[in-house]
Design a protein around this motif. Structure first.
Motif, mmCIF file in Angstrom:
data_model
loop_
_atom_site.group_PDB
_atom_site.id
_atom_site.type_symbol
_atom_site.label_atom_id
_atom_site.label_comp_id
_atom_site.label_asym_id
_atom_site.label_seq_id
_atom_site.Cartn_x
_atom_site.Cartn_y
_atom_site.Cartn_z
ATOM 1 N N SER A 6 66.115 -8.478 -28.135
ATOM 2 C CA SER A 6 66.298 -8.502 -26.746
ATOM 3 C C SER A 6 65.160 -8.297 -25.958
ATOM 4 N N ALA A 7 64.084 -7.329 -26.486
ATOM 5 C CA ALA A 7 62.818 -7.300 -25.650
ATOM 6 C C ALA A 7 61.913 -8.423 -25.916
ATOM 7 N N TRP A 8 61.829 -9.063 -26.858
ATOM 8 C CA TRP A 8 61.192 -10.362 -27.159
ATOM 9 C C TRP A 8 61.868 -11.590 -26.463
ATOM 10 N N PHE A 9 63.025 -11.552 -26.397
ATOM 11 C CA PHE A 9 63.849 -12.550 -25.749
ATOM 12 C C PHE A 9 63.216 -12.777 -24.232
ATOM 13 N N VAL A 10 63.380 -11.748 -23.762
ATOM 14 C CA VAL A 10 63.279 -11.642 -22.109
ATOM 15 C C VAL A 10 61.855 -11.612 -21.627
ATOM 16 N N ASN A 11 60.944 -11.490 -22.736
ATOM 17 C CA ASN A 11 59.303 -11.123 -22.243
ATOM 18 C C ASN A 11 58.821 -12.476 -22.139
ATOM 19 N N PRO A 12 58.360 -12.931 -21.055
ATOM 20 C CA PRO A 12 57.887 -14.316 -20.630
ATOM 21 C C PRO A 12 56.583 -14.411 -21.325
ATOM 22 N N ARG A 14 55.649 -13.267 -24.288
ATOM 23 C CA ARG A 14 56.090 -13.553 -25.935
ATOM 24 C C ARG A 14 56.875 -15.040 -25.983
ATOM 25 N N ASN A 15 57.805 -15.130 -25.469
ATOM 26 C CA ASN A 15 58.804 -16.087 -25.604
ATOM 27 C C ASN A 15 58.539 -17.275 -24.711
ATOM 28 N N PRO A 16 58.316 -18.425 -25.215
ATOM 29 C CA PRO A 16 57.995 -19.607 -24.459
ATOM 30 C C PRO A 16 59.167 -20.079 -23.584
ATOM 31 N N LEU A 17 60.598 -19.748 -24.066
ATOM 32 C CA LEU A 17 61.515 -20.137 -23.304
ATOM 33 C C LEU A 17 61.810 -19.325 -22.142
ATOM 34 N N ALA A 18 61.268 -18.009 -22.096
ATOM 35 C CA ALA A 18 61.318 -17.339 -21.044
ATOM 36 C C ALA A 18 60.244 -17.622 -20.191
ATOM 37 N N ARG A 19 59.110 -17.887 -20.524
ATOM 38 C CA ARG A 19 58.146 -18.396 -19.564
ATOM 39 C C ARG A 19 58.650 -19.785 -18.933
ATOM 40 N N LEU A 20 59.003 -20.723 -19.541
ATOM 41 C CA LEU A 20 59.654 -21.853 -18.883
ATOM 42 C C LEU A 20 60.688 -21.632 -17.778
ATOM 43 N N HIS A 21 61.558 -20.488 -17.964
ATOM 44 C CA HIS A 21 62.543 -20.229 -17.044
ATOM 45 C C HIS A 21 61.937 -19.642 -15.871
ATOM 46 N N ARG A 22 60.866 -18.684 -16.199
ATOM 47 C CA ARG A 22 60.274 -18.002 -15.087
ATOM 48 C C ARG A 22 59.382 -19.026 -14.172
ATOM 49 N N ASN A 23 58.684 -19.772 -14.892
ATOM 50 C CA ASN A 23 58.026 -20.905 -14.189
ATOM 51 C C ASN A 23 58.846 -21.610 -13.398
ATOM 52 N N ALA A 24 60.108 -22.072 -13.952
ATOM 53 C CA ALA A 24 61.158 -22.989 -13.049
ATOM 54 C C ALA A 24 61.684 -22.310 -11.794
ATOM 55 N N VAL A 25 62.038 -20.946 -11.900
ATOM 56 C CA VAL A 25 62.307 -20.071 -10.834
ATOM 57 C C VAL A 25 61.316 -19.742 -9.881
ATOM 58 N N ALA A 26 60.033 -19.805 -10.406
ATOM 59 C CA ALA A 26 59.133 -19.417 -9.428
ATOM 60 C C ALA A 26 58.694 -20.733 -8.602
ATOM 61 N N SER A 27 58.942 -21.873 -9.332
ATOM 62 C CA SER A 27 58.785 -23.136 -8.445
ATOM 63 C C SER A 27 59.872 -23.339 -7.456
#
Length: 93
Positions: A6-12, A14-27
């Motif tokens: 769970s720590a890996w899953f939500v860490n942007p 480390r996890n490319p999917l979390a990074r994509l989600h963070r970038n989408a929310v930020a935009s």
């Protein structure tokens, strides 16, 4: 095992999917003039409340102004003009 996953899953970082989600929310937030960090609620987490208390007064005031502007734009069903929206590099998020 589950806590490491769970720590890996939500860490942007480390996890490319979390990074994509963070970038989408930020935009989407950028359309209202907000930063990703503006979503943190000081009433929900005491660490956030303490961090905001340690920041300089002008930084906290700027955050509050961004939140007020975003609420106003949301109620009017409008976005900030493209030339006013601030582009923040993803590495700073």
């Amino acid at each position: 095992m589950l806590s490491k996953f769970s720590a890996w899953f939500v860490n942007p970082r480390r996890n490319p999917l979390a990074r994509l989600h963070r970038n989408a929310v930020a935009s989407r937030l950028r359309k209202y003039g907000l930063r990703y960090d503006d979503l943190y609620d000081p009433y929900h987490d005491l660490d956030i409340k303490e961090a905001l208390a340690r920041l300089p007064r002008e930084v906290v005031d700027a955050r509050n102004q961004r939140l007020k502007r975003a609420m106003d734009l949301s109620m009017k069903h409008q976005y900030l003009p493209d030339d006013v929206q601030v582009r923040i590099p993803c590495s700073s998020l």
